[in-house]
Design an enzyme around this catalytic site. Structure first.
Site: not given
Length: 328
Positions: A242, A271, A290
């Site tokens: 994370r 993000e 990601h």
């Protein structure tokens, strides 16, 4: 086994359509499945629904209220991390919440972390630029044998990374808050295994430092400016967990100033991140959107887990991956 009325909540991002199919194909074989339509009125879609399967754990607070009022009993969140899931609201509403254990995506995450290690060791960005420029025989890479891989957290993904790193000759150092199973220690034989109090030592001794933690109020900015200053100037930080585990401002400053040897980043505080930041142009910074945990294997594993958990629920058996208030 009784048949359940199940509502599937697709991920808001259409890129993950193939993940939707993995789940819906399995569940529809056994249970009555309907798919949530975000363009339609939500209330009628929850009528007579007992179970929700939520891809990515993206159910909103208003939908939680609607689900509760409709009599939904159980929510299966197709995610491992709970930092973006409204856990407290779901549990306070009286719903049973289950998520996907880390081992379902551990191989994918380990592959990506190992890739970052190898890209850094062989200076991939610089090598690729030299190839494009017709420049051969440069740069010179680094052999991994004898270097130290530090694992912050020694759960499923870190263990899978250790399995891949050991054949390269990397020494495995790790810290974890919980006791590690004896059979895992016998198999992997880490060169050092410590507790959270040993984290500073781990950070300072690592040539590659890989993060394998859930994001909680206690793990936020685990790697801050002080710990970045402890790292070797040649070291590489890898974050496939994370973004907010790291103080990104401090990390980017260290990278831009040459006080850190590199970084492999799949996750970010914001993000999508601002791709125009100078740090992302550095040849020793490797990025992914990601996707470290996104493989056909992870999609298949999580879909099967959801289907199996629904069958357990239908048979009145205990669920796996149940979330309690201790995890909030």
């Amino acid at each position: 086994m009784r048949t359940l009325n199940v509502l599937f909540l697709p991920h808001p991002n259409d890129v993950l359509k193939s993940w939707n199919t993995e789940i819906t194909d399995l569940i529809s074989c056994t249970h009555n499945l309907s798919i949530f339509d975000r363009s339609a009125s939500p209330e009628p879609q929850f009528e007579n629904i007992e179970v929700i399967v939520d891809l990515g754990g993206n159910i909103t607070k208003d939908l939680i209220s609607i689900a509760t009022a409709a009599g939904v009993k159980y929510l299966q969140a197709q995610t491992t991390g709970l930092d973006h899931v409204h856990v407290e609201e779901i549990l306070n509403a009286g719903l049973t919440l289950a998520h996907c254990p880390g081992h379902l995506s551990s191989v994918a995450l380990a592959q990506s972390a190992m890739m970052f290690i190898l890209m850094h060791a062989h200076k991939y960005a610089e090598a690729h630029a030299n190839f494009a420029a017709g420049k051969l025989y440069s740069p010179t890479g680094t052999e991994l044998a004898g270097l130290t891989l530090g694992l912050v957290g020694f759960g499923s993904s870190a263990q899978e990374l250790a399995r891949r790193a050991k054949p390269f000759g990397l020494k495995i150092h790790a810290v974890d808050i919980r006791p590690i199973e004896k059979e895992i220690l016998t198999e992997l034989q880490p060169d050092f295994l410590g507790a959270p109090d040993d984290l500073d030592q781990l950070v300072a001794s690592s040539d590659y430092l890989s993060l394998h933690l859930h994001l909680t109020p206690y793990t936020h900015h685990t790697i801050d400016a002080r710990r970045l200053d402890l790292m070797k100037t040649s070291a590489c930080l890898i974050n496939i967990a994370r973004g907010e585990l790291v103080d990104e401002s401090a990390l980017y400053q260290a990278l831009n100033e040459g006080r850190l040897g590199g970084a492999g980043l799949d996750v970010f505080t914001q993000e999508p991140p601002d791709i125009n930041l100078p740090v992302y142009q550095l040849p020793n910074v490797f990025t992914m959107p990601h996707t470290a945990g996104s493989t056909n294997g992870t999609a298949r594993n999580r879909a099967q887990f959801a289907a199996d958990n629904l069958d357990r629920y239908a048979r009145g058996e205990p669920l796996e991956g149940v979330v309690s208030t201790r995890e909030i």
